[in-house]
Design an enzyme around this catalytic site. Structure first.
Site, short mmCIF file in Angstrom:
data_model
loop_
_atom_site.label_atom_id
_atom_site.label_comp_id
_atom_site.label_asym_id
_atom_site.label_seq_id
_atom_site.Cartn_x
_atom_site.Cartn_y
_atom_site.Cartn_z
N ASN A 113 -6.61 -0.23 6.08
CA ASN A 113 -6.28 -0.86 7.36
C ASN A 113 -4.82 -1.29 7.51
O ASN A 113 -4.32 -1.37 8.62
CB ASN A 113 -7.21 -2.08 7.52
CG ASN A 113 -6.73 -3.02 8.59
OD1 ASN A 113 -6.87 -2.72 9.78
ND2 ASN A 113 -6.15 -4.13 8.19
N VAL A 153 0.81 -1.24 0.00
CA VAL A 153 0.00 0.00 0.00
C VAL A 153 0.83 1.28 0.00
O VAL A 153 0.30 2.36 -0.18
CB VAL A 153 -0.99 0.04 1.19
CG1 VAL A 153 -2.08 -1.00 1.05
CG2 VAL A 153 -0.26 -0.08 2.53
N TYR A 206 4.96 5.76 14.82
CA TYR A 206 3.61 5.19 14.82
C TYR A 206 2.60 6.23 15.34
O TYR A 206 1.55 6.45 14.71
CB TYR A 206 3.59 3.94 15.69
CG TYR A 206 2.30 3.16 15.65
CD1 TYR A 206 2.02 2.30 14.60
CD2 TYR A 206 1.35 3.28 16.67
CE1 TYR A 206 0.84 1.58 14.56
CE2 TYR A 206 0.17 2.56 16.63
CZ TYR A 206 -0.08 1.71 15.58
OH TYR A 206 -1.25 1.00 15.53
N SER A 252 -5.66 4.45 15.74
CA SER A 252 -5.18 3.71 16.90
C SER A 252 -5.48 4.56 18.13
O SER A 252 -5.64 5.79 18.01
CB SER A 252 -3.66 3.51 16.78
OG SER A 252 -3.11 3.05 18.00
N ALA A 299 2.92 9.46 15.41
CA ALA A 299 2.82 10.56 14.44
C ALA A 299 1.92 10.14 13.28
O ALA A 299 1.04 10.90 12.84
CB ALA A 299 4.21 10.93 13.93
N SER A 300 2.11 8.91 12.79
CA SER A 300 1.32 8.47 11.63
C SER A 300 -0.15 8.31 12.00
O SER A 300 -1.04 8.68 11.22
CB SER A 300 1.89 7.16 11.06
OG SER A 300 1.64 6.08 11.94
P1 NAD Z 1 -1.20 -7.48 11.61
O1 NAD Z 1 0.28 -7.31 11.58
O2 NAD Z 1 -1.79 -8.63 12.32
O3 NAD Z 1 -1.79 -7.44 10.13
C1 NAD Z 1 -1.41 -6.44 9.24
C2 NAD Z 1 -1.63 -6.91 7.82
O4 NAD Z 1 -1.19 -5.84 6.96
C3 NAD Z 1 -0.79 -8.15 7.46
O5 NAD Z 1 -1.56 -9.05 6.70
C4 NAD Z 1 0.36 -7.56 6.65
O6 NAD Z 1 0.90 -8.47 5.69
C5 NAD Z 1 -0.32 -6.37 5.99
N1 NAD Z 1 0.64 -5.35 5.57
C6 NAD Z 1 1.71 -4.87 6.24
N2 NAD Z 1 2.36 -3.98 5.49
C7 NAD Z 1 1.68 -3.87 4.32
C8 NAD Z 1 1.88 -3.11 3.15
N3 NAD Z 1 2.92 -2.28 2.99
N4 NAD Z 1 0.97 -3.25 2.14
C9 NAD Z 1 -0.06 -4.10 2.25
N5 NAD Z 1 -0.28 -4.86 3.33
C10 NAD Z 1 0.59 -4.75 4.36
O7 NAD Z 1 -1.71 -6.10 12.24
P2 NAD Z 1 -3.15 -5.68 12.84
O8 NAD Z 1 -2.98 -5.63 14.31
O9 NAD Z 1 -4.25 -6.44 12.26
O10 NAD Z 1 -3.16 -4.18 12.33
C11 NAD Z 1 -4.13 -3.68 11.42
C12 NAD Z 1 -4.26 -2.20 11.65
O11 NAD Z 1 -4.71 -1.97 12.99
C13 NAD Z 1 -2.95 -1.41 11.52
O12 NAD Z 1 -3.20 -0.19 10.87
C14 NAD Z 1 -2.55 -1.17 12.96
O13 NAD Z 1 -1.75 -0.04 13.10
C15 NAD Z 1 -3.90 -1.00 13.61
N6 NAD Z 1 -3.89 -1.19 15.06
C16 NAD Z 1 -3.58 -2.40 15.60
C17 NAD Z 1 -3.56 -2.51 16.99
C18 NAD Z 1 -3.21 -3.83 17.66
O14 NAD Z 1 -3.03 -3.84 18.89
N7 NAD Z 1 -3.14 -4.93 16.95
C19 NAD Z 1 -3.88 -1.42 17.81
C20 NAD Z 1 -4.19 -0.21 17.20
C21 NAD Z 1 -4.21 -0.10 15.82
#
Ligand code: NAD
Length: 248
Positions: free
Chosen positions: A85, A59, A150, A137, A152-153
């Site tokens: 996401n 992405v 993170y 987040s 900042a983003s």
């Molecule tokens: P995860 O690591 O379990 O899954 C992330 C998915 O994104 C994976 O399938 C990975 O291959 C894919 N990915 C990573 N980089 C990519 C790229 N450059 N292009 C396309 N796909 C890519 O993470 P998650 O916990 O499911 O996170 C999903 C979202 O939720 C993220 O934006 C994360 O910042 C946010 N988030 C997660 C948490 C948490 O505690 N898990 C808390 C707050 C926010």
């Protein structure tokens, strides 16, 4: 209340964690889904489960995003729901983080929203509207330790959501942001690894919040499904924590 029949959804980072749970739930509720992920095996597996289409997509790359939206256009005829996401984390301070890691986090977590959204919005406008959900987040609302890029983003995701909601509301494109708290995914385990902590102790600390547990991916998916649906027709520009009261 939540019926997604006839909706066409594009989910980034749909191979694992929150994205995967959301792709499954959107499909369960009637949507047709395209899964975009940098991880071919994981993304293809989710796509198979939802009887949808997988497109390999980093992405942070414009050409990959163009390919993802083209695939959705070809397979589904358009995109009514975009779930921005995909995200990554680097647990470091300003003194520790490399320029390259800073740029990578910014490209994956925030520039991706620009790249994907501007490809789908014109189609949404021509069809009378759509729903974009961005993943922020809790750390887009408050700060956290050793996660400067993170934070900042995700702060940028939160306010970009508001700006997009203002710009595209008149065309009935709704833009909202879901802000997960600590959720049981690969990312949480990766954070423990980066900090050199044991995953079980890290998870236990993360459960210290009003509702007394960490989130499950489906907890977040349910809010995204609501925001994707017509049940949230009057909601735009909203920043919704889904965190067991963590930011309260
Ligand atoms: P995860 O690591 O379990 O899954 C992330 C998915 O994104 C994976 O399938 C990975 O291959 C894919 N990915 C990573 N980089 C990519 C790229 N450059 N292009 C396309 N796909 C890519 O993470 P998650 O916990 O499911 O996170 C999903 C979202 O939720 C993220 O934006 C994360 O910042 C946010 N988030 C997660 C948490 C948490 O505690 N898990 C808390 C707050 C926010």
């Amino acid at each position: 209340m939540i019926d997604l029949s006839g909706k066409r959804a594009l989910v980034t980072g749909g191979g694992a964690g929150i994205g995967r749970a959301t792709a499954l739930l959107l499909a369960e509720l009637g949507a047709r889904v395209v899964v975009a992920d940098i991880d071919t095996e994981a993304g293809a597996s989710t796509a198979k489960e939802v009887a949808g289409t997988f497109v390999r997509c980093d992405v942070s790359r414009r050409t990959d995003c163009e390919q993802a939206v083209r695939t959705a256009q070809n397979q589904l005829g358009g995109v009514d729901v975009l779930f921005n996401n995909a995200g990554i984390i680097r647990r470091s301070t300003v003194c520790e983080i490399s320029d390259d890691d800073w740029d990578l986090v910014m490209a994956v977590n925030i520039r991706s929203i620009l790249l994907m959204s501007r490809l789908v919005i014109p189609g949404m406008v021509s069809r009378g509207g759509g729903s974009i959900v961005n993943t922020g987040s809790g750390w887009g609302i408050s700060g956290g330790s050793r996660a400067v890029s993170y934070c900042a983003s995700k702060g940028a995701v939160v306010n970009m959501t508001r700006a997009m909601a203002i710009d595209h509301g008149p065309d009935l494109v709704r833009v909202n942001c879901v802000c997960p708290g600590d959720t049981a995914t690969g990312m949480l385990a990766e954070e423990a690894r980066q900090l050199g902590e044991r995953a079980d102790a890290f998870y236990e600390d993360a459960a210290d919040r009003p509702l007394g547990r960490i989130g499950q991916p489906r907890d977040i998916a349910q809010t995204v499904a609501f925001l994707a649906s017509d049940a949230s027709a009057f909601i735009s520009g909203a920043i919704i924590p889904v965190d067991g009261g963590g930011t309260a």
